[in-house]
Design an enzyme around this catalytic site. Structure first.
Site, PDB file in Angstrom:
ATOM      1  N   GLY A  41       4.426   7.125   0.538  1.00 40.35           N
ATOM      2  CA  GLY A  41       4.607   6.812  -1.214  1.00 40.35           C
ATOM      3  C   GLY A  41       4.037   5.534  -1.484  1.00 40.35           C
ATOM      4  N   PHE A  42       4.157   4.517  -0.473  1.00 41.57           N
ATOM      5  CA  PHE A  42       3.791   3.249  -0.799  1.00 41.57           C
ATOM      6  C   PHE A  42       2.080   3.398  -1.099  1.00 41.57           C
ATOM      7  CE2 PHE A  42       1.406  -0.586   0.554  1.00 41.57           C
ATOM      8  CZ  PHE A  42       2.138  -1.605  -0.329  1.00 41.57           C
ATOM      9  N   ASP A  52       5.370   0.998  -5.804  1.00 38.97           N
ATOM     10  CA  ASP A  52       6.054   2.122  -5.200  1.00 38.97           C
ATOM     11  C   ASP A  52       7.549   2.079  -5.821  1.00 38.97           C
ATOM     12  OD1 ASP A  52       6.814   4.010  -3.149  1.00 38.97           O
ATOM     13  OD2 ASP A  52       7.092   2.586  -1.723  1.00 38.97           O
ATOM     14  N   ASP A  79       6.787  11.576   3.007  1.00 40.13           N
ATOM     15  CA  ASP A  79       7.661  10.550   2.397  1.00 40.13           C
ATOM     16  C   ASP A  79       8.278  11.215   1.200  1.00 40.13           C
ATOM     17  OD1 ASP A  79       8.961   8.353   1.640  1.00 40.13           O
ATOM     18  OD2 ASP A  79       7.088   7.007   1.613  1.00 40.13           O
TER      19      ASP A  79
HETATM   20  C1  SPV Z   1       6.139   4.000   2.688  1.00 38.62           C
HETATM   21  O1  SPV Z   1       4.942   3.861   3.424  1.00 38.62           O
HETATM   22  O2  SPV Z   1       5.844   4.413   1.597  1.00 38.62           O
HETATM   23  C2  SPV Z   1       7.360   3.712   3.318  1.00 38.62           C
HETATM   24  C3  SPV Z   1       7.414   2.667   4.157  1.00 38.62           C
HETATM   25  O3  SPV Z   1       8.309   4.416   2.700  1.00 38.62           O
HETATM   26  S1  SPV Z   1       7.693   1.183   3.125  1.00 38.62           S
HETATM   27  O4  SPV Z   1       6.652   0.795   2.140  1.00 38.62           O
HETATM   28  O5  SPV Z   1       8.068   0.054   4.136  1.00 38.62           O
HETATM   29  O6  SPV Z   1       8.924   1.491   2.460  1.00 38.62           O
HETATM   30 MG    MG Z   2       7.869   5.213   0.796  1.00 40.30          MG
END
Ligand code: SPV
Ligand code: MG
Length: 288
Positions: A41-42, A52, A79
């Site tokens: 998601g990020f 995000d 995710d």
């Molecule tokens: C993502 O990659 O979207 C994650 C990991 O959920 S984090 O960004 O660390 O939350």
């Molecule tokens: Mg995420």
């Protein structure tokens, strides 16, 4: 089709999973030899140029997930953030990802809308344990018949609630039927995750995301035992940003593309990633 990720994580190996935000990055991850794709998601939020923070719709994420699944043959872990609402939303969304061919989904125990986990001073508030157990059960029901792995993610350490609370929630989520537990930490050293792993009873295998503590290598993770999946969660988008920034600056500096041309991927390389040869073979066969 058998879930290759399930076979891998239920054995005693460590699955290494790379983030991707489009089919091209997913294909490069497959080419590099990773065991799976993390539909982050990020990364997708970053690709859209937004935080995000539950701003993209699930259909935006699902469309990209589907496009990635179509172009790689390794399993994909989706995710799903908080599941886009309550347990009813989770059931609706997880069913769609299961039908799209996801090998696994991850749902986290934060409130919707969420804030990203590694942001200093981010809003990190968790929902009640019982409420999240309902979400896990809804996810399991929606994935039944698709051999979908449901990964529960606790953000207890991200929310500074401590290892005891993380263990308590992890146990409750395993009891609710989670296949694996993702334990996330923002500490800059692996100490917290090492301590958690040591105390985890091993009811279900663990998943970690070592972004904040990169010195925890695969060899060290294997030595800890109990951890079945390591997710490198944002290294596709970060690598892409570095490469584009450097190339764009060089073109500005050099007053043309004459210098960068030999340093960046060739057009032929891109043709190959697009599987142009297969299309040409099909043309020979079918176009009359
Ligand atoms: C993502 O990659 O979207 C994650 C990991 O959920 S984090 O960004 O660390 O939350
Ligand atoms: Mg995420």
């Amino acid at each position: 089709m058998a879930n290759a990720l399930r076979e891998k994580v239920m054995g005693d190996g460590l699955a290494t999973v790379m983030a991707a935000h489009n089919p091209l990055s997913a294909r490069l991850a497959e080419e590099a030899g990773f065991d799976g794709i993390w539909a982050s998601g990020f990364e997708l939020s970053a690709a859209y140029g937004v935080p995000d923070a539950s701003l993209l719709s699930y259909t935006q994420h699902l469309d990209m997930t589907r496009a990635m699944i179509e172009q790689v043959s390794i399993p994909l872990i989706a995710d799903l953030d908080t599941g886009y609402g309550n347990a009813i939303n989770v059931g609706h969304v997880v069913g769609a990802y299961a039908r799209a061919g996801s090998a696994a989904v991850v749902i986290e125990d934060k409130i919707f809308p969420k804030d990203t986990s590694l942001l200093a001073g981010g809003r990190q508030e968790l929902i009640r344990t019982e409420e999240f157990q309902g979400k896990i059960e809804a996810a399991r029901a929606a994935g039944a018949g698709h051999d979908l792995l449901v990964i529960a993610r606790t953000e207890a350490l991200i929310a500074d609630l401590g290892i005891e609370e993380a263990l308590r929630r992890g146990a409750a989520y395993a009891e609710a039927g989670a296949d694996l537990l993702l334990i996330h930490s923002k500490q800059k050293t692996p100490d917290e995750i090492v301590a958690f792993t040591g105390r985890w009873p091993g009811t279900v295998p663990l998943v970690i995301v070592p972004t904040a503590y990169p010195e925890l290598t695969e060899a060290k993770i294997r030595a800890l035992g109990k951890i079945a999946i390591v997710i490198y969660a944002n290294h596709a988008v970060r690598a892409a940003v570095g490469a584009m920034r450097e190339t764009f600056a060089a073109i500005r500096r050099d007053g043309g593309i004459h210098e960068v041309d030999r340093r960046i991927a060739s057009v032929e390389d891109i043709f190959e990633l697009q599987r142009v040869a297969a299309m040409k073979a099909a043309e020979k066969r079918y176009l009359r």
